[in-house]
Design a protein around this motif. Sequence first.
Motif, PDB file in Angstrom:
ATOM      1  N   SER A  27       0.833  -1.210   0.000  1.00  0.00           N
ATOM      2  CA  SER A  27       0.000   0.000   0.000  1.00  0.00           C
ATOM      3  C   SER A  27       0.865   1.256   0.000  1.00  0.00           C
ATOM      4  CB  SER A  27      -0.941   0.007   1.199  1.00  0.00           C
ATOM      5  OG  SER A  27      -0.232   0.162   2.407  1.00  0.00           O
ATOM      6  N   ALA A  28       1.982   1.236   0.704  1.00  0.00           N
ATOM      7  CA  ALA A  28       2.875   2.395   0.710  1.00  0.00           C
ATOM      8  C   ALA A  28       3.463   2.638  -0.680  1.00  0.00           C
ATOM      9  CB  ALA A  28       3.994   2.200   1.730  1.00  0.00           C
ATOM     10  N   MET A  29       3.760   1.562  -1.398  1.00  0.00           N
ATOM     11  CA  MET A  29       4.282   1.727  -2.758  1.00  0.00           C
ATOM     12  C   MET A  29       3.229   2.321  -3.685  1.00  0.00           C
ATOM     13  SD  MET A  29       6.680  -1.682  -3.297  1.00  0.00           S
ATOM     14  CE  MET A  29       5.753  -2.101  -4.702  1.00  0.00           C
ATOM     15  N   ILE A  30       2.012   1.837  -3.583  1.00  0.00           N
ATOM     16  CA  ILE A  30       0.940   2.345  -4.444  1.00  0.00           C
ATOM     17  C   ILE A  30       0.649   3.814  -4.126  1.00  0.00           C
ATOM     18  CG2 ILE A  30      -1.520   2.134  -4.950  1.00  0.00           C
ATOM     19  CD1 ILE A  30      -1.135  -0.923  -4.595  1.00  0.00           C
ATOM     20  N   ILE A  31       0.563   4.139  -2.852  1.00  0.00           N
ATOM     21  CA  ILE A  31       0.333   5.534  -2.449  1.00  0.00           C
ATOM     22  C   ILE A  31       1.502   6.413  -2.895  1.00  0.00           C
ATOM     23  CG2 ILE A  31       0.081   7.090  -0.469  1.00  0.00           C
ATOM     24  CD1 ILE A  31      -2.413   5.472  -0.991  1.00  0.00           C
ATOM     25  N   GLY A  32       2.718   5.911  -2.765  1.00  0.00           N
ATOM     26  CA  GLY A  32       3.891   6.678  -3.177  1.00  0.00           C
ATOM     27  C   GLY A  32       3.892   6.995  -4.658  1.00  0.00           C
ATOM     28  N   VAL A  33       3.514   6.030  -5.479  1.00  0.00           N
ATOM     29  CA  VAL A  33       3.438   6.272  -6.920  1.00  0.00           C
ATOM     30  C   VAL A  33       2.342   7.283  -7.235  1.00  0.00           C
ATOM     31  CG1 VAL A  33       2.862   5.193  -9.135  1.00  0.00           C
ATOM     32  CG2 VAL A  33       4.444   4.068  -7.588  1.00  0.00           C
ATOM     33  N   GLY A  34       1.206   7.156  -6.553  1.00  0.00           N
ATOM     34  CA  GLY A  34       0.115   8.108  -6.776  1.00  0.00           C
ATOM     35  C   GLY A  34       0.497   9.528  -6.380  1.00  0.00           C
ATOM     36  N   VAL A  35       1.161   9.681  -5.252  1.00  0.00           N
ATOM     37  CA  VAL A  35       1.583  11.010  -4.812  1.00  0.00           C
ATOM     38  C   VAL A  35       2.651  11.570  -5.736  1.00  0.00           C
ATOM     39  CG1 VAL A  35       2.751  12.260  -2.945  1.00  0.00           C
ATOM     40  CG2 VAL A  35       0.905  10.679  -2.416  1.00  0.00           C
ATOM     41  N   ALA A  36       3.572  10.729  -6.179  1.00  0.00           N
ATOM     42  CA  ALA A  36       4.608  11.192  -7.104  1.00  0.00           C
ATOM     43  C   ALA A  36       3.989  11.643  -8.426  1.00  0.00           C
ATOM     44  CB  ALA A  36       5.620  10.081  -7.354  1.00  0.00           C
ATOM     45  N   PHE A  37       2.998  10.915  -8.889  1.00  0.00           N
ATOM     46  CA  PHE A  37       2.300  11.307 -10.114  1.00  0.00           C
ATOM     47  C   PHE A  37       1.595  12.646  -9.920  1.00  0.00           C
ATOM     48  CE2 PHE A  37      -1.336  10.929 -13.109  1.00  0.00           C
ATOM     49  CZ  PHE A  37      -0.596  10.836 -14.283  1.00  0.00           C
ATOM     50  N   PHE A  38       0.930  12.811  -8.770  1.00  0.00           N
ATOM     51  CA  PHE A  38       0.257  14.068  -8.451  1.00  0.00           C
ATOM     52  C   PHE A  38       1.259  15.221  -8.384  1.00  0.00           C
ATOM     53  CE2 PHE A  38      -1.059  17.100  -5.133  1.00  0.00           C
ATOM     54  CZ  PHE A  38      -2.202  17.603  -5.720  1.00  0.00           C
ATOM     55  N   GLN A  39       2.394  14.986  -7.769  1.00  0.00           N
ATOM     56  CA  GLN A  39       3.409  16.038  -7.666  1.00  0.00           C
ATOM     57  C   GLN A  39       3.985  16.388  -9.035  1.00  0.00           C
ATOM     58  OE1 GLN A  39       6.150  14.460  -4.722  1.00  0.00           O
ATOM     59  NE2 GLN A  39       5.354  15.882  -3.192  1.00  0.00           N
ATOM     60  N   ALA A  40       4.139  15.396  -9.883  1.00  0.00           N
ATOM     61  CA  ALA A  40       4.661  15.671 -11.228  1.00  0.00           C
ATOM     62  C   ALA A  40       3.657  16.472 -12.054  1.00  0.00           C
ATOM     63  CB  ALA A  40       4.994  14.368 -11.934  1.00  0.00           C
ATOM     64  N   LEU A  41       2.372  16.181 -11.877  1.00  0.00           N
ATOM     65  CA  LEU A  41       1.346  16.906 -12.628  1.00  0.00           C
ATOM     66  C   LEU A  41       1.183  18.349 -12.154  1.00  0.00           C
ATOM     67  CD1 LEU A  41      -1.515  14.289 -13.059  1.00  0.00           C
ATOM     68  CD2 LEU A  41       0.009  15.179 -14.813  1.00  0.00           C
ATOM     69  N   THR A  42       1.225  18.550 -10.861  1.00  0.00           N
ATOM     70  CA  THR A  42       0.953  19.880 -10.316  1.00  0.00           C
ATOM     71  C   THR A  42       2.214  20.671  -9.994  1.00  0.00           C
ATOM     72  OG1 THR A  42       0.861  19.021  -8.061  1.00  0.00           O
ATOM     73  CG2 THR A  42      -1.211  19.119  -9.298  1.00  0.00           C
ATOM     74  N   GLN A  43       3.362  20.055 -10.057  1.00  0.00           N
ATOM     75  CA  GLN A  43       4.654  20.656  -9.723  1.00  0.00           C
ATOM     76  C   GLN A  43       4.689  21.167  -8.288  1.00  0.00           C
ATOM     77  OE1 GLN A  43       5.679  23.520 -12.719  1.00  0.00           O
ATOM     78  NE2 GLN A  43       5.989  21.964 -14.278  1.00  0.00           N
TER      79      GLN A  43
END
Length: 89
Positions: A27-43
């Motif tokens: 779950s930490a890996m999945i959440i981490g990928v989701g947050v990283a994707f969000f950070q990449a989209l919104t900078q």
Amino acid sequence: MSEADALGIVQQAIWLAIVLAGPVVGSAMIIGVGVAFFQALTQVQEMTLTFVPKIIAGFFIILLTGNYSGALLKVFTEQLFLRIATGFK
């Protein structure tokens, strides 16, 4: 106790550790990928944004899988104590 007995116990303990940690780490890996994707989209490059969702998700996963994990640990401990009591026969 022979080397095969010790190796079997260590193998079971390592496998149990993998099974017990698997849901939280997954779950930490999945959440981490989701947050990283969000950070990449919104900078948005906030460092604490990566930790808080992982901690919350880990807490809920532990709440959901706690009974199962405890039961597995109990069975392993009972088997180990039984093997000690019988002299590893």
